[in-house]
Write an enzyme that holds these catalytic residues in place. Structure first.
Site, mmCIF file in Angstrom:
data_model
loop_
_atom_site.group_PDB
_atom_site.id
_atom_site.type_symbol
_atom_site.label_atom_id
_atom_site.label_comp_id
_atom_site.label_asym_id
_atom_site.label_seq_id
_atom_site.Cartn_x
_atom_site.Cartn_y
_atom_site.Cartn_z
ATOM 1 N N ALA A 135 0.883 -1.099 0.130
ATOM 2 C CA ALA A 135 -0.103 -0.022 -0.108
ATOM 3 C C ALA A 135 1.070 1.341 -0.067
ATOM 4 O O ALA A 135 1.321 1.755 1.044
ATOM 5 C CB ALA A 135 -0.732 -0.030 1.159
ATOM 6 N N LEU A 136 1.156 1.708 -1.107
ATOM 7 C CA LEU A 136 2.063 2.924 -1.419
ATOM 8 C C LEU A 136 1.178 4.123 -1.949
ATOM 9 O O LEU A 136 1.213 5.248 -1.413
ATOM 10 C CB LEU A 136 3.166 2.495 -2.246
ATOM 11 C CG LEU A 136 4.205 3.545 -2.555
ATOM 12 C CD1 LEU A 136 4.920 4.090 -1.645
ATOM 13 C CD2 LEU A 136 5.094 3.140 -3.834
ATOM 14 N N GLU A 138 -1.346 6.994 -2.937
ATOM 15 C CA GLU A 138 -2.604 7.848 -2.636
ATOM 16 C C GLU A 138 -3.235 8.708 -3.886
ATOM 17 O O GLU A 138 -2.467 8.406 -5.054
ATOM 18 C CB GLU A 138 -2.041 8.542 -1.633
ATOM 19 C CG GLU A 138 -1.617 7.773 -0.288
ATOM 20 C CD GLU A 138 -1.122 8.778 0.785
ATOM 21 O OE1 GLU A 138 -1.363 9.995 0.448
ATOM 22 O OE2 GLU A 138 -0.457 8.351 1.691
ATOM 23 N N SER A 143 2.490 8.670 -9.182
ATOM 24 C CA SER A 143 3.671 8.603 -9.737
ATOM 25 C C SER A 143 4.831 9.200 -8.619
ATOM 26 O O SER A 143 5.905 8.753 -8.446
ATOM 27 C CB SER A 143 3.811 9.507 -11.185
ATOM 28 O OG SER A 143 3.269 8.419 -12.023
ATOM 29 N N GLY A 344 -8.501 -10.978 -36.654
ATOM 30 C CA GLY A 344 -9.684 -10.419 -37.465
ATOM 31 C C GLY A 344 -10.594 -10.306 -36.280
ATOM 32 O O GLY A 344 -10.215 -10.080 -34.997
ATOM 33 N N GLU A 368 3.098 -0.187 -10.673
ATOM 34 C CA GLU A 368 4.470 -0.299 -10.025
ATOM 35 C C GLU A 368 5.256 0.699 -10.970
ATOM 36 O O GLU A 368 6.433 0.415 -11.190
ATOM 37 C CB GLU A 368 4.961 -1.657 -10.426
ATOM 38 C CG GLU A 368 4.311 -2.438 -9.177
ATOM 39 C CD GLU A 368 4.729 -4.068 -9.160
ATOM 40 O OE1 GLU A 368 6.057 -4.009 -9.304
ATOM 41 O OE2 GLU A 368 4.012 -4.855 -8.881
ATOM 42 N N SER A 371 4.973 3.946 -17.348
ATOM 43 C CA SER A 371 5.904 4.025 -18.192
ATOM 44 C C SER A 371 6.851 5.366 -18.355
ATOM 45 O O SER A 371 8.250 5.327 -18.300
ATOM 46 C CB SER A 371 5.842 3.934 -19.706
ATOM 47 O OG SER A 371 4.980 2.494 -19.860
HETATM 48 N N1 COS Z 1 16.848 1.559 -4.050
HETATM 49 C C1 COS Z 1 17.201 2.363 -2.793
HETATM 50 N N2 COS Z 1 17.248 3.729 -2.768
HETATM 51 C C2 COS Z 1 16.609 4.395 -3.534
HETATM 52 C C3 COS Z 1 16.175 3.861 -4.796
HETATM 53 C C4 COS Z 1 16.083 2.286 -4.892
HETATM 54 N N3 COS Z 1 15.811 1.858 -6.167
HETATM 55 N N4 COS Z 1 15.574 4.785 -5.829
HETATM 56 C C5 COS Z 1 15.752 5.856 -5.207
HETATM 57 N N5 COS Z 1 16.422 5.822 -3.805
HETATM 58 C C6 COS Z 1 16.986 6.749 -2.717
HETATM 59 C C7 COS Z 1 17.459 7.819 -3.427
HETATM 60 O O1 COS Z 1 19.098 7.664 -3.457
HETATM 61 C C8 COS Z 1 17.194 9.043 -2.576
HETATM 62 O O2 COS Z 1 18.049 8.908 -1.381
HETATM 63 P P1 COS Z 1 18.800 10.070 -0.780
HETATM 64 O O3 COS Z 1 17.745 11.123 -0.329
HETATM 65 O O4 COS Z 1 19.547 9.636 0.472
HETATM 66 O O5 COS Z 1 19.642 10.779 -1.809
HETATM 67 C C9 COS Z 1 15.993 8.683 -1.925
HETATM 68 O O6 COS Z 1 15.566 7.152 -2.246
HETATM 69 C C10 COS Z 1 14.764 9.487 -3.012
HETATM 70 O O7 COS Z 1 14.813 9.103 -4.303
HETATM 71 P P2 COS Z 1 14.711 10.196 -5.291
HETATM 72 O O8 COS Z 1 15.228 11.754 -5.087
HETATM 73 O O9 COS Z 1 14.639 9.546 -6.631
HETATM 74 O O10 COS Z 1 12.980 10.291 -5.186
HETATM 75 P P3 COS Z 1 11.796 10.908 -6.047
HETATM 76 O O11 COS Z 1 10.884 11.346 -4.964
HETATM 77 O O12 COS Z 1 12.396 11.927 -6.718
HETATM 78 O O13 COS Z 1 11.303 9.517 -6.649
HETATM 79 C C11 COS Z 1 10.501 8.443 -8.626
HETATM 80 C C12 COS Z 1 11.033 9.646 -8.144
HETATM 81 C C13 COS Z 1 9.533 9.007 -9.729
HETATM 82 C C14 COS Z 1 11.713 7.695 -9.274
HETATM 83 C C15 COS Z 1 9.932 7.727 -7.320
HETATM 84 O O14 COS Z 1 8.668 8.640 -6.856
HETATM 85 C C16 COS Z 1 8.876 6.319 -8.411
HETATM 86 O O15 COS Z 1 9.406 5.413 -8.405
HETATM 87 N N6 COS Z 1 7.537 6.753 -8.157
HETATM 88 C C17 COS Z 1 6.723 5.639 -8.866
HETATM 89 C C18 COS Z 1 6.050 5.029 -7.545
HETATM 90 C C19 COS Z 1 5.473 3.706 -8.227
HETATM 91 O O16 COS Z 1 5.926 2.905 -8.515
HETATM 92 N N7 COS Z 1 4.048 3.828 -7.819
HETATM 93 C C20 COS Z 1 3.430 2.789 -8.109
HETATM 94 C C21 COS Z 1 3.154 1.840 -6.893
HETATM 95 S S1 COS Z 1 2.835 0.535 -6.767
HETATM 96 S S2 COS Z 1 1.275 -0.143 -7.810
#
Ligand code: COS
Length: 393
Positions: A135-136, A138, A143, A344, A368, A371
């Site tokens: 549960a991530l 909201e 995204s 078809g 998750e 794209s």
């Molecule tokens: N493993 C471990 N740590 C990670 C990581 C990973 N794969 N990816 C990022 N981090 C760390 C970063 O290093 C950063 O750490 P520091 O603050 O110590 O530097 C921290 O986590 C935050 O990362 P980031 O700055 O990239 O965070 P953002 O908020 O900018 O994240 C995205 C951007 C878009 C990548 C992220 O919000 C995301 O993946 N969103 C989609 C979420 C998703 O998949 N939702 C669907 C839910 S499941 S149905």
């Protein structure tokens, strides 16, 4: 039996080949009785409960948890997870879904949980006695997951949780939820049992390829400190690290759908009579089949490159997982669309497999990490590597 010659690629070990064959045989024998039963696609709650129980009996859910807590490998073996998802997806989208959600729902626990909480939940995930959920998301934090507002405040010896989560797979049938919420120390991962007072499923969400999905409310839900996964404040990284593993396997599921579409479309093309020959004699049909075969192989290379890198090189695979998920899901959509076209009119008829695949694939390009999120992740890593003078593998 499905063609599994890709398992001769150097990404795999002997046990992966044995696993692929065993899952395929099991799925062919066991799944039709559940997923083809009358009403199976209408009452998805009952179907998914039955699938989790059957997957547990078959022993496949043991791949979702570490060896020390009822599993097979101490570090989750991403190639095994991907092989199982690909194989199940070829047979049934719902079977793949039920398998995947046990892994994703228990993922943060498997990777970061302390021994006590692992003991409490993971063996039951591995047998199918407990259904898990992740549960991530909201309403305003999908995204942009870091924008979540669900809160977790210290309260006596534990925490009190307030807020809502939505688009939660297994919402409504899960026994526990791995919840990510904002605590004073930052985003924290915590286990919330479905029978916790104040927890409710306030909406069931109906989508084009039905599966259990819901909006959850946490209203003064109290959880003990022992339910925290890892450190307080380490939840966001735990969520992203869990997604690194499971995004690769979403690519594998898309690959399973695409392979099934290619198999079915090829079988159709070589038998369908047309213009005094068969459909497969037409250059246009051959062009479509060639593009489909190319996309399937390219997706498989990216999926298993990511899984192999995680398993063998044991490095962070954020970039590889994002590439695998992005390419495999987007291309599977194209492959399945071409399969529908080759069928078809039959391609859009209810009950024909490619029609089902056409609906099944769409959500995989969104959940998750859509794209577009995968493109953000790849570009960030690419630019970071460029500015630090590193070359990508
Ligand atoms: N493993 C471990 N740590 C990670 C990581 C990973 N794969 N990816 C990022 N981090 C760390 C970063 O290093 C950063 O750490 P520091 O603050 O110590 O530097 C921290 O986590 C935050 O990362 P980031 O700055 O990239 O965070 P953002 O908020 O900018 O994240 C995205 C951007 C878009 C990548 C992220 O919000 C995301 O993946 N969103 C989609 C979420 C998703 O998949 N939702 C669907 C839910 S499941 S149905």
């Amino acid at each position: 039996m499905a063609d599994q010659s890709f398992l001769d690629w150097p990404f795999f070990e002997a046990h992966h080949k044995t696993l692929a064959r065993a899952v395929d045989d099991w799925a062919a024998a066991m799944l039709p009785g559940i997923v083809d039963a009358p009403g199976a696609h209408e009452d998805v709650d009952a179907t998914c409960r039955a699938l989790v129980a059957e997957l547990g009996d078959g022993g496949w859910l043991t791949y979702c948890v570490p060896a020390s807590h009822g599993g097979v490998h101490e570090d989750l073996d991403v190639r095994s997870l991907a092989i199982i998802r690909e194989t199940l997806a070829r047979h049934s989208g719902l079977a793949d879904f039920s398998f995947a959600m046990q892994g994703l729902g228990a993922g943060a626990l498997s990777l970061f949980g302390g021994d006590d909480i692992k003991k409490k939940y993971l063996p039951a995930v591995a047998t199918g006695e407990k259904i898990a959920a992740f549960a991530l998301s909201e309403e305003d934090a999908g995204s942009d997951a870091a924008a979540m507002t669900t809160s977790m405040q210290h309260d006596g010896g534990g925490y009190v949780i307030n807020g809502e989560k939505t688009w939660i797979s297994n919402g409504g049938i899960a026994d526990f939820y791995t919840l990510f919420a904002r605590s004073p120390a930052g985003v924290t991962a915590v286990v919330v049992d479905a029978d916790t007072p104040g927890f409710s499923v306030v909406e069931r969400i109906h989508v084009i390829a039905p599966h259990p999905l819901g909006r959850l409310r946490f209203d003064q839900c109290r959880v003990p400190v022992s339910h925290i996964i890892g450190e307080e404040g380490a939840g966001f990284k735990a969520a992203l690290a869990t997604l690194d593993i499971f995004r690769t396997t979403v690519g594998a599921a898309a690959l399973g759908f695409a392979r099934r579409a290619l198999d079915d479309a090829t079988a159709r093309a070589v038998t369908r009579k047309m213009f005094g020959a068969t459909l497969s004699d037409l250059p246009l049909a051959q062009g479509a089949l060639a593009e489909m075969a190319l996309d399937v192989d390219a997706a498989a290379l990216l999926v298993y490159r990511s899984a192999w890198t995680k398993d063998v090189q044991k490095t962070r695979v954020t970039r590889e997982a994002a590439m695998a998920k992005l390419f495999a899901t987007d291309q599977a959509q194209q492959v399945i669309d071409k399969a529908v076209q080759l069928f078809g009119g039959l391609g859009v008829k209810k009950g024909v497999k490619v029609e089902e695949l056409y609906r099944e694939i769409r959500a995989l390009r969104i959940y998750e990490g859509a794209s577009e999120v995968q493109k953000i992740v790849i570009a960030r890593q690419h630019l970071q590597n460029f500015s630090s003078g590193k070359t990508n593998p």
